[in-house]
Scaffold this active site. Structure first.
Site, PDB file in Angstrom:
ATOM      1  N   SER A  52      -4.143  -2.729   6.976  1.00 33.46           N
ATOM      2  CA  SER A  52      -4.201  -1.172   6.625  1.00 33.46           C
ATOM      3  C   SER A  52      -5.047  -0.786   5.586  1.00 33.46           C
ATOM      4  CB  SER A  52      -2.512  -0.883   6.739  1.00 33.46           C
ATOM      5  OG  SER A  52      -2.218  -1.288   5.315  1.00 33.46           O
ATOM      6  N   LYS A  63      -0.504   1.208  -0.520  1.00 36.79           N
ATOM      7  CA  LYS A  63      -1.133   2.348   0.320  1.00 36.79           C
ATOM      8  C   LYS A  63      -1.665   3.070  -0.724  1.00 36.79           C
ATOM      9  CE  LYS A  63      -0.083   1.422   4.755  1.00 36.79           C
ATOM     10  NZ  LYS A  63       0.474   0.147   4.530  1.00 36.79           N
TER      11      LYS A  63
END
Length: 232
Positions: free
Chosen positions: A156, A193
């Site tokens: 990701s 993230k």
């Protein structure tokens, strides 16, 4: 910590061996050994036994623990030993190319950073049951603070250059600034993230178009990513 210079006469044979192992590693490669390496060299089977001996060495003034970084150990005082292995290490250093070799005093600015594995629900990120290993890392690269390491799983964050298998060094803090990379806990799992906040709410953004942003209202920010490490 005791005042004045630490007294080598106060050391047990095992503690002297531990300091010798640390000293030799610093001389030969510029940074201290891992907890596991110390245990192997000193005949200690468990990391908790090594941690106990390091705590005793701290009391005697040879190591220093920062009270604000309970899982970090700074190597401060290494006694000058005349053991055969120490002499060999010194000779090896004198014969080695000097480019990139750090002064042992500078190399002493090293923290043992805990590697966090599976995280028990409700427990602090650096709780003993979560720690798999400790790694010595130079402060000039990772900075200061209460640090821990996580291994990245998944793609990701690929477009930000953070790949599966990489290690991220995280400084524990409960808040983050816009655009910072963070480690966060969501539904019992840790994720890395980008932190983003706008009029629609707080989001954890991936850096891969095949992944969707994650609403972060219920996420727990564990800390800011300060360094990324990769094995080539």
């Amino acid at each position: 910590m005791p005042n004045g210079k630490p007294d080598p006469a106060s050391l047990s044979d095992r503690q002297r061996r531990i300091l010798e192992v640390i000293r030799d590693a610093v001389v030969l490669r510029g940074y201290p050994p891992s907890i596991r390496e110390i245990g192997d060299a000193a005949g200690l089977q468990s990391t908790s036994s090594v941690a106990y001996q390091l705590k005793e060495l701290e009391k005697k003034g040879f190591l220093r623990r920062d009270p604000n970084k309970p899982r970090a150990v700074d190597v401060r005082h290494l006694p000058e030993t005349e053991s055969r292995s120490s002499k060999a290490a010194t000779q090896a250093k004198s014969k080695a190319p000097q480019a990139g070799v750090h002064d042992p005093e500078l190399a002493g600015q090293t923290s043992f950073v805990p590697v966090v594995g599976k995280i028990a629900a409700g427990s602090p990120i650096t709780a003993e049951q979560n720690i798999e290993e400790y790694y010595p890392l130079p402060a000039e690269i990772v900075g200061d603070g209460d640090l821990f390491m996580l291994q990245v799983v998944g793609e990701s964050m690929r477009d930000a250059g953070i790949l599966t298998g990489d290690w991220v060094v995280v400084r524990s803090q409960p808040v983050a600034e816009q655009g910072e990379f963070v480690a966060a806990m969501i539904d019992g799992e840790a994720t890395v993230k980008e932190f983003h906040k706008d009029s629609s709410g707080i989001w954890l953004l991936p850096h891969n178009d095949t992944f969707a942003p994650i609403p972060a209202e219920n996420a727990e920010i564990m800390g800011k990513v300060v360094s990324v490490m990769r094995k080539l």
